[in-house]
Motif scaffolding. Structure first.
Motif, PDB file in Angstrom:
ATOM      1  N   ILE A  22       0.844  -1.186   0.000  1.00  0.00           N
ATOM      2  CA  ILE A  22       0.000   0.000   0.000  1.00  0.00           C
ATOM      3  C   ILE A  22       0.885   1.243   0.000  1.00  0.00           C
ATOM      4  N   VAL A  23       0.679   2.094  -0.995  1.00  0.00           N
ATOM      5  CA  VAL A  23       1.421   3.344  -1.121  1.00  0.00           C
ATOM      6  C   VAL A  23       0.688   4.467  -0.399  1.00  0.00           C
ATOM      7  N   TYR A  24      -0.647   4.409  -0.475  1.00  0.00           N
ATOM      8  CA  TYR A  24      -1.470   5.474   0.118  1.00  0.00           C
ATOM      9  C   TYR A  24      -2.851   4.894   0.392  1.00  0.00           C
ATOM     10  N   LYS A  25      -3.475   5.392   1.463  1.00  0.00           N
ATOM     11  CA  LYS A  25      -4.838   4.968   1.764  1.00  0.00           C
ATOM     12  C   LYS A  25      -5.570   6.098   2.453  1.00  0.00           C
ATOM     13  N   THR A  26      -6.856   6.202   2.166  1.00  0.00           N
ATOM     14  CA  THR A  26      -7.684   7.205   2.819  1.00  0.00           C
ATOM     15  C   THR A  26      -9.138   6.779   2.709  1.00  0.00           C
ATOM     16  N   LEU A  27      -9.982   7.522   3.369  1.00  0.00           N
ATOM     17  CA  LEU A  27     -11.419   7.268   3.340  1.00  0.00           C
ATOM     18  C   LEU A  27     -12.120   8.537   2.898  1.00  0.00           C
ATOM     19  N   SER A  28     -12.851   8.444   1.778  1.00  0.00           N
ATOM     20  CA  SER A  28     -13.617   9.594   1.304  1.00  0.00           C
ATOM     21  C   SER A  28     -15.045   9.476   1.811  1.00  0.00           C
ATOM     22  N   SER A  29     -15.896  10.380   1.373  1.00  0.00           N
ATOM     23  CA  SER A  29     -17.310  10.312   1.750  1.00  0.00           C
ATOM     24  C   SER A  29     -18.014   9.138   1.079  1.00  0.00           C
ATOM     25  N   HIS A  97     -14.117   8.221 -13.278  1.00  0.00           N
ATOM     26  CA  HIS A  97     -12.795   8.703 -13.676  1.00  0.00           C
ATOM     27  C   HIS A  97     -11.692   7.685 -13.451  1.00  0.00           C
ATOM     28  N   GLY A  98     -11.713   7.023 -12.268  1.00  0.00           N
ATOM     29  CA  GLY A  98     -10.607   6.127 -11.958  1.00  0.00           C
ATOM     30  C   GLY A  98      -9.306   6.910 -11.943  1.00  0.00           C
ATOM     31  N   ILE A  99      -8.349   6.493 -12.781  1.00  0.00           N
ATOM     32  CA  ILE A  99      -7.105   7.250 -12.919  1.00  0.00           C
ATOM     33  C   ILE A  99      -7.071   8.000 -14.256  1.00  0.00           C
ATOM     34  N   GLY A 100      -8.190   7.962 -14.988  1.00  0.00           N
ATOM     35  CA  GLY A 100      -8.293   8.735 -16.226  1.00  0.00           C
ATOM     36  C   GLY A 100      -7.620   8.095 -17.428  1.00  0.00           C
ATOM     37  N   THR A 101      -7.553   6.765 -17.450  1.00  0.00           N
ATOM     38  CA  THR A 101      -6.832   6.069 -18.517  1.00  0.00           C
ATOM     39  C   THR A 101      -7.410   6.352 -19.891  1.00  0.00           C
ATOM     40  N   VAL A 102      -8.715   6.165 -20.052  1.00  0.00           N
ATOM     41  CA  VAL A 102      -9.330   6.306 -21.379  1.00  0.00           C
ATOM     42  C   VAL A 102      -9.350   7.764 -21.821  1.00  0.00           C
ATOM     43  N   PRO A 118     -14.409  13.717  -5.280  1.00  0.00           N
ATOM     44  CA  PRO A 118     -13.299  14.640  -5.548  1.00  0.00           C
ATOM     45  C   PRO A 118     -11.944  14.102  -5.108  1.00  0.00           C
ATOM     46  N   ILE A 119     -11.928  13.231  -4.103  1.00  0.00           N
ATOM     47  CA  ILE A 119     -10.646  12.681  -3.651  1.00  0.00           C
ATOM     48  C   ILE A 119     -10.053  11.756  -4.707  1.00  0.00           C
ATOM     49  N   VAL A 120     -10.901  11.037  -5.442  1.00  0.00           N
ATOM     50  CA  VAL A 120     -10.412  10.189  -6.538  1.00  0.00           C
ATOM     51  C   VAL A 120      -9.687  11.033  -7.572  1.00  0.00           C
ATOM     52  N   VAL A 121     -10.249  12.198  -7.884  1.00  0.00           N
ATOM     53  CA  VAL A 121      -9.614  13.095  -8.861  1.00  0.00           C
ATOM     54  C   VAL A 121      -8.243  13.540  -8.354  1.00  0.00           C
ATOM     55  N   GLU A 122      -8.161  13.914  -7.076  1.00  0.00           N
ATOM     56  CA  GLU A 122      -6.893  14.366  -6.511  1.00  0.00           C
ATOM     57  C   GLU A 122      -5.857  13.239  -6.482  1.00  0.00           C
ATOM     58  N   VAL A 123      -6.305  12.036  -6.138  1.00  0.00           N
ATOM     59  CA  VAL A 123      -5.393  10.886  -6.118  1.00  0.00           C
ATOM     60  C   VAL A 123      -4.884  10.585  -7.521  1.00  0.00           C
ATOM     61  N   SER A 124      -5.758  10.707  -8.523  1.00  0.00           N
ATOM     62  CA  SER A 124      -5.332  10.438  -9.907  1.00  0.00           C
ATOM     63  C   SER A 124      -4.247  11.411 -10.351  1.00  0.00           C
ATOM     64  N   LYS A 125      -4.318  12.627  -9.845  1.00  0.00           N
ATOM     65  CA  LYS A 125      -3.313  13.626 -10.214  1.00  0.00           C
ATOM     66  C   LYS A 125      -2.002  13.398  -9.461  1.00  0.00           C
ATOM     67  N   LYS A 126      -2.105  13.131  -8.158  1.00  0.00           N
ATOM     68  CA  LYS A 126      -0.904  13.021  -7.334  1.00  0.00           C
ATOM     69  C   LYS A 126      -0.135  11.731  -7.575  1.00  0.00           C
TER      70      LYS A 126
END
Length: 256
Positions: A22-29, A97-102, A118-126
């Motif tokens: 695990i590189v990173y973990k969090t809990l969104s809404s 979105h996932g990581i925005g592959t397509v 919104p946290i998924v979007v931020e994770v995909s960027k970081k």
């Protein structure tokens, strides 16, 4: 960091058995969010980084050694089907979105992605290098309603809560909405995780879509697999010719 719920210990034990860290973990809404890494994926060696919401699902994967390649077979199949059935599309709408592959693959096209978390979007960027461009935070169905009639050449449904598509995105109302927003030659493509046989909801999904779209094709990643896998449904108002993707097989959905 928010506290991960009680599934954390199970998740961590499970992925450790698969050689992941695990590189990173969090809990969104909306869900648990994990970024994991492993050295082997789908039989290939590399440095694979994945976005996961649960132990039995992967929302996106890149090979950090080849970040611009499509690392996952389901991504390659999606692109293959889009390139065949909507080769000259101009406008597209993606839900999930996932990581925005397509969307990244078609960065030269006008594609808007709806992502409720919104946290998924931020994770995909970081963690996955996505630009965040043309991603709207909000419910996909609600955002799709704001678009003009027949304005989209391709709609791709790839939204998951854990390992299931949110129920309102598999309703008759939703499929009527996609039909309204698609251009005459446009296609709806759905990534569904299920079984080829004895999957009652797959039959329900097939019936709902075929009741609205006159043409519907279904493809399996592995036509011999008996457990859950990525299945792809492609629907349109125009005739869809038979097609054999490089990494998938056409299948028939009959009966109940």
């Amino acid at each position: 960091m928010n506290t991960i719920n009680s599934n954390e210990d199970f998740f961590e034990r499970y992925i450790s058995l698969n050689g992941s860290t695990i590189v990173y973990k969090t809990l969104s809404s909306y869900q648990n969010i994990y970024v994991t890494e492993r050295t082997k994926y789908e039989g290939s060696q590399g440095k694979f980084r994945m976005l996961q919401f649960s132990f039995d699902g992967i929302q996106g994967v890149i090979n950090l050694e080849q970040p611009h390649a499509l690392a996952a077979s389901y991504s390659r199949i999606t692109v293959d089907l889009i390139n065949h059935y909507a080769s000259d599309f101009n406008k597209g709408f993606i839900i999930g979105h996932g990581i925005g592959t397509v969307s990244s693959f078609y960065s030269h096209k006008h594609i808007v992605t709806a992502e409720i978390d919104p946290i998924v979007v931020e994770v995909s960027k970081k963690y996955f290098g996505h630009t965040g461009k043309n991603v709207l935070v909000g419910d996909g169905q609600a955002l799709l309603k704001n678009l003009g009639s027949q304005s989209q050449d391709m709609i791709f449904l790839d939204a998951y809560s854990s390992s299931e598509i949110p129920s309102h995105l598999t309703s008759k109302e939703f499929f009527n909405l996609t039909n309204e927003k698609l251009s005459d030659p446009g296609i709806l493509i759905i990534n569904y995780i299920g079984m080829i046989k004895n999957d009652k909801f797959l039959h329900t999904l097939h019936a709902r879509i075929s009741g609205i779209f006159p043409y519907l094709k279904v493809f399996a990643t592995n036509s011999k697999k008996k457990t859950k896998q990525n299945l792809f449904l492609v629907a349109s108002r125009r005739f869809l010719e038979d097609y054999l993707p490089q990494e998938a097989t056409p299948i028939q959905i009959n009966g109940k």
